[in-house]
Design a protein around this motif. Structure first.
Motif, PDB file in Angstrom:
ATOM      1  N   HIS A  69       7.907   4.570   6.059  1.00 20.92           N
ATOM      2  CA  HIS A  69       7.339   3.247   5.797  1.00 20.92           C
ATOM      3  C   HIS A  69       7.859   2.208   6.780  1.00 20.92           C
ATOM      4  CE1 HIS A  69       7.380  -0.761   3.854  1.00 20.92           C
ATOM      5  NE2 HIS A  69       6.196  -0.396   3.377  1.00 20.92           N
ATOM      6  N   ALA A  70       9.135   2.311   7.139  1.00 16.30           N
ATOM      7  CA  ALA A  70       9.733   1.293   8.002  1.00 16.30           C
ATOM      8  C   ALA A  70       9.335   1.449   9.466  1.00 16.30           C
ATOM      9  CB  ALA A  70      11.259   1.339   7.865  1.00 16.30           C
ATOM     10  N   PHE A  71       9.239   2.699   9.971  1.00 14.07           N
ATOM     11  CA  PHE A  71       9.097   2.893  11.407  1.00 14.07           C
ATOM     12  C   PHE A  71       7.756   3.470  11.847  1.00 14.07           C
ATOM     13  CE2 PHE A  71      13.733   3.165  10.695  1.00 14.07           C
ATOM     14  CZ  PHE A  71      14.132   2.138  11.533  1.00 14.07           C
ATOM     15  N   HIS A  72       6.991   4.035  10.941  1.00 14.18           N
ATOM     16  CA  HIS A  72       5.779   4.731  11.358  1.00 14.18           C
ATOM     17  C   HIS A  72       4.528   4.246  10.626  1.00 14.18           C
ATOM     18  CE1 HIS A  72       8.030   7.592  13.786  1.00 14.18           C
ATOM     19  NE2 HIS A  72       8.882   7.696  12.785  1.00 14.18           N
ATOM     20  N   THR A  73       4.609   3.154   9.909  1.00 10.78           N
ATOM     21  CA  THR A  73       3.426   2.588   9.261  1.00 10.78           C
ATOM     22  C   THR A  73       3.427   1.079   9.442  1.00 10.78           C
ATOM     23  OG1 THR A  73       4.454   2.218   7.103  1.00 10.78           O
ATOM     24  CG2 THR A  73       3.505   4.402   7.496  1.00 10.78           C
ATOM     25  N   ASP A  74       2.265   0.488   9.243  1.00 19.12           N
ATOM     26  CA  ASP A  74       2.126  -0.972   9.234  1.00 19.12           C
ATOM     27  C   ASP A  74       1.725  -1.458   7.851  1.00 19.12           C
ATOM     28  OD1 ASP A  74       2.714  -1.216  11.948  1.00 19.12           O
ATOM     29  OD2 ASP A  74       0.652  -0.746  12.509  1.00 19.12           O
ATOM     30  N   ILE A  75       2.156  -0.699   6.831  1.00 17.81           N
ATOM     31  CA  ILE A  75       1.770  -1.063   5.466  1.00 17.81           C
ATOM     32  C   ILE A  75       2.390  -2.385   5.064  1.00 17.81           C
ATOM     33  CG2 ILE A  75       1.874  -0.365   3.053  1.00 17.81           C
ATOM     34  CD1 ILE A  75       1.909   2.523   3.982  1.00 17.81           C
ATOM     35  N   GLY A  76       3.689  -2.548   5.389  1.00 21.51           N
ATOM     36  CA  GLY A  76       4.370  -3.768   4.994  1.00 21.51           C
ATOM     37  C   GLY A  76       4.614  -3.819   3.490  1.00 21.51           C
ATOM     38  N   ASN A  96       1.088 -13.156   4.120  1.00 22.62           N
ATOM     39  CA  ASN A  96      -0.035 -12.435   3.570  1.00 22.62           C
ATOM     40  C   ASN A  96      -0.636 -13.207   2.416  1.00 22.62           C
ATOM     41  OD1 ASN A  96      -0.301 -10.261   5.182  1.00 22.62           O
ATOM     42  ND2 ASN A  96       0.948  -8.886   3.906  1.00 22.62           N
ATOM     43  N   ASP A  97      -1.948 -13.102   2.279  1.00 24.31           N
ATOM     44  CA  ASP A  97      -2.593 -13.569   1.067  1.00 24.31           C
ATOM     45  C   ASP A  97      -3.134 -12.361   0.339  1.00 24.31           C
ATOM     46  OD1 ASP A  97      -4.880 -12.812   2.405  1.00 24.31           O
ATOM     47  OD2 ASP A  97      -5.303 -14.854   3.106  1.00 24.31           O
ATOM     48  N   ASN A  98      -3.868 -12.586  -0.720  1.00 27.28           N
ATOM     49  CA  ASN A  98      -4.332 -11.482  -1.543  1.00 27.28           C
ATOM     50  C   ASN A  98      -5.421 -10.657  -0.890  1.00 27.28           C
ATOM     51  OD1 ASN A  98      -2.567 -12.175  -3.556  1.00 27.28           O
ATOM     52  ND2 ASN A  98      -4.059 -13.482  -4.623  1.00 27.28           N
ATOM     53  N   ASN A  99      -6.025 -11.152   0.165  1.00 29.75           N
ATOM     54  CA  ASN A  99      -7.175 -10.459   0.729  1.00 29.75           C
ATOM     55  C   ASN A  99      -6.931  -9.907   2.122  1.00 29.75           C
ATOM     56  OD1 ASN A  99      -8.760 -11.113  -1.537  1.00 29.75           O
ATOM     57  ND2 ASN A  99      -9.124 -13.166  -0.701  1.00 29.75           N
ATOM     58  N   THR A 100      -5.716 -10.086   2.656  1.00 29.58           N
ATOM     59  CA  THR A 100      -5.446  -9.611   4.000  1.00 29.58           C
ATOM     60  C   THR A 100      -4.283  -8.645   3.969  1.00 29.58           C
ATOM     61  OG1 THR A 100      -3.944 -11.444   4.448  1.00 29.58           O
ATOM     62  CG2 THR A 100      -6.268 -11.754   5.036  1.00 29.58           C
ATOM     63  N   ILE A 101      -4.252  -7.817   4.988  1.00 30.27           N
ATOM     64  CA  ILE A 101      -3.193  -6.831   5.107  1.00 30.27           C
ATOM     65  C   ILE A 101      -2.399  -7.137   6.352  1.00 30.27           C
ATOM     66  CG2 ILE A 101      -2.676  -4.388   5.439  1.00 30.27           C
ATOM     67  CD1 ILE A 101      -5.214  -3.723   3.967  1.00 30.27           C
ATOM     68  N   ASN A 102      -1.078  -7.238   6.208  1.00 29.64           N
ATOM     69  CA  ASN A 102      -0.222  -7.541   7.338  1.00 29.64           C
ATOM     70  C   ASN A 102      -0.035  -6.300   8.202  1.00 29.64           C
ATOM     71  OD1 ASN A 102       1.549  -8.932   8.976  1.00 29.64           O
ATOM     72  ND2 ASN A 102       3.342  -8.359   7.738  1.00 29.64           N
ATOM     73  N   SER A 149      -2.260   0.739  -4.335  1.00 22.15           N
ATOM     74  CA  SER A 149      -1.750   1.944  -3.693  1.00 22.15           C
ATOM     75  C   SER A 149      -0.254   1.852  -3.410  1.00 22.15           C
ATOM     76  CB  SER A 149      -2.507   2.218  -2.394  1.00 22.15           C
ATOM     77  OG  SER A 149      -2.372   1.119  -1.504  1.00 22.15           O
ATOM     78  N   LEU A 150       0.275   0.652  -3.335  1.00 26.59           N
ATOM     79  CA  LEU A 150       1.705   0.476  -3.084  1.00 26.59           C
ATOM     80  C   LEU A 150       2.543   0.648  -4.345  1.00 26.59           C
ATOM     81  CD1 LEU A 150       1.984  -2.493  -0.561  1.00 26.59           C
ATOM     82  CD2 LEU A 150       2.511  -0.092  -0.188  1.00 26.59           C
ATOM     83  N   TYR A 151       1.891   0.918  -5.444  1.00 25.33           N
ATOM     84  CA  TYR A 151       2.647   1.066  -6.694  1.00 25.33           C
ATOM     85  C   TYR A 151       3.673   2.189  -6.576  1.00 25.33           C
ATOM     86  CZ  TYR A 151       3.644   1.784 -11.629  1.00 25.33           C
ATOM     87  OH  TYR A 151       4.283   1.926 -12.841  1.00 25.33           O
ATOM     88  N   MET A 152       3.305   3.295  -5.946  1.00 22.92           N
ATOM     89  CA  MET A 152       4.199   4.439  -5.840  1.00 22.92           C
ATOM     90  C   MET A 152       5.205   4.296  -4.700  1.00 22.92           C
ATOM     91  SD  MET A 152       3.631   6.296  -8.339  1.00 22.92           S
ATOM     92  CE  MET A 152       4.728   7.612  -7.837  1.00 22.92           C
TER      93      MET A 152
END
Length: 370
Positions: free
Chosen positions: A274-281, A289-295, A138-141
């Motif tokens: 993305h910087a101030f209103h999400t925790d996507i990272g 982060n590893d491949n299975n966790t979300i920061n 989902s982060l591709y875009m």
């Protein structure tokens, strides 16, 4: 005996005189009719001569107008304020040939070349998605280069559609006397072309500049550059230039700059969200982060940069003031310069026809004699 011949002679003389008078009257009438016809012919010739002189004067005025408007400075000044999707050129004399601009002949060869450009771009897109290192697709875009890549696909698809419509006689007709284009697909193609060019130029420039000058990431310059990276950051610009200016002959109007600026503003807004209103990272640069966790928290790498930012150099949390000035400079100064260069580059590739003068239009419509 003497009386009859006498009266017969008088009668004959009278008849002769009457005949001569009648012939004289007829001749006089014929001469008057001939003079009237000749006068009408002379008057018509004079009118036609005046119309020809007027037509020549109009044509000379038309040519003089074109020559005066064709000077470099005047032409560029008119381009700055010209209507974005006008068929009539800024010189007021020439108009775009819609078929030669968006769907040129020969249709089969042009359609094949456009299809090839679309296949190349689609191949790069699919390879890039399939080889994307991050597990969170989902982060591709999230990246500007991927926005430019997807918009390039849409543009090339619309351009191919124009040629297919021309092949089957479904393409919109040429607007008369330089009237605006009413076709949505043509206007969409026209608006997307400069937009994807500007986005591709920015994405490519930022990628290679910061790849060679970024101290945040330890980039090994000896690493082999992949085919996908070469096409995403440079190769597709060549494809778009060839497709838009050589295969097609799409003009770029200066006032079409609103579209790439709007796209850039949307991307800047996305980076702020993305910087101030999400925790996507950004799992690609997040060391924790590893491949299975979300920061869900903002972490910092050893060199002191926020690794949750989409780009290490585009860090709103650490450099908000600097990035604010940078965005203002890009939108207000750099983009107009880049777009002005694209406008100048598109000038020699335009395919136009000369718009007839008003007298020529009236003559073609039968309002005045030829």
């Amino acid at each position: 005996m003497p009386v009859f011949p006498f009266f017969s002679k008088k009668a004959r003389m009278k008849a002769s005189i009457t005949t001569i008078a009648t012939m004289t009257t007829t001749t006089t009438n014929d001469n008057k009719e001939t003079e009237a016809v000749a006068g009408n012919i002379i008057q018509e010739e004079q009118q036609q001569q005046q119309q020809r002189q007027q037509s020549e004067q109009d044509e000379e005025h038309h040519q003089e107008k074109w020559r005066s408007s064709n000077s470099c400075t005047t032409r560029l000044m008119k381009e700055l304020v010209h209507i974005p999707f006008a068929v009539l050129e800024s010189d007021g004399v020439n108009a775009l040939d819609i078929h030669r601009t968006f769907a040129p002949e020969p249709y089969y060869i042009v359609t094949l070349l456009k299809g090839l450009a679309l296949v190349i771009t689609l191949d790069v897109f699919l390879r890039d998605v399939l080889l994307y290192q991050n597990q969170r697709k989902s982060l591709y875009m999230a990246y500007l280069a991927h926005w430019a890549l997807c918009l390039s696909l849409i543009y090339l698809l619309l351009s191919l559609t124009n040629s297919l419509l021309s092949m089957y006689d479904r393409f919109p007709g040429q607007p008369l006397n330089g009237d605006p284009i009413r076709s949505r697909i043509i206007n969409s193609t026209w608006a997307l072309f400069p937009t994807v060019l500007v986005l591709q130029i920015y994405a490519t420039t930022l990628h290679w500049f910061f790849r060679n000058n970024n101290n945040d990431n330890n980039i090994d310059e000896t690493v082999f550059i992949s085919y996908v990276d070469c096409m995403k950051y440079g190769g597709l610009i060549v494809v778009l230039f060839l497709e838009g200016f050589v295969i097609n002959h799409i003009p770029i109007r200066f006032r079409q700059m609103n579209y790439p600026i709007a796209a850039l503003m949307l991307y800047i807004l996305w980076t702020l969200i993305h910087a101030f209103h999400t925790d996507i990272g950004n799992p690609e640069t997040d060391d924790n982060n590893d491949n299975n966790t979300i920061n869900t928290t903002s972490t910092t790498t050893n060199n002191g940069n926020d690794d949750d930012a989409i780009y290490s150099y585009w860090n709103w949390k650490r450099r908000p003031l600097l990035l604010g000035f940078a965005c203002a400079g890009i939108l207000l100064f750099l983009t107009p310069i880049v777009f002005f260069i694209l406008v100048c580059f598109s000038l020699p590739f335009r395919r136009c026809y000369k718009v007839p003068s008003q007298h020529q239009l009236e003559r073609e419509c039968g309002l005045t004699p030829p």
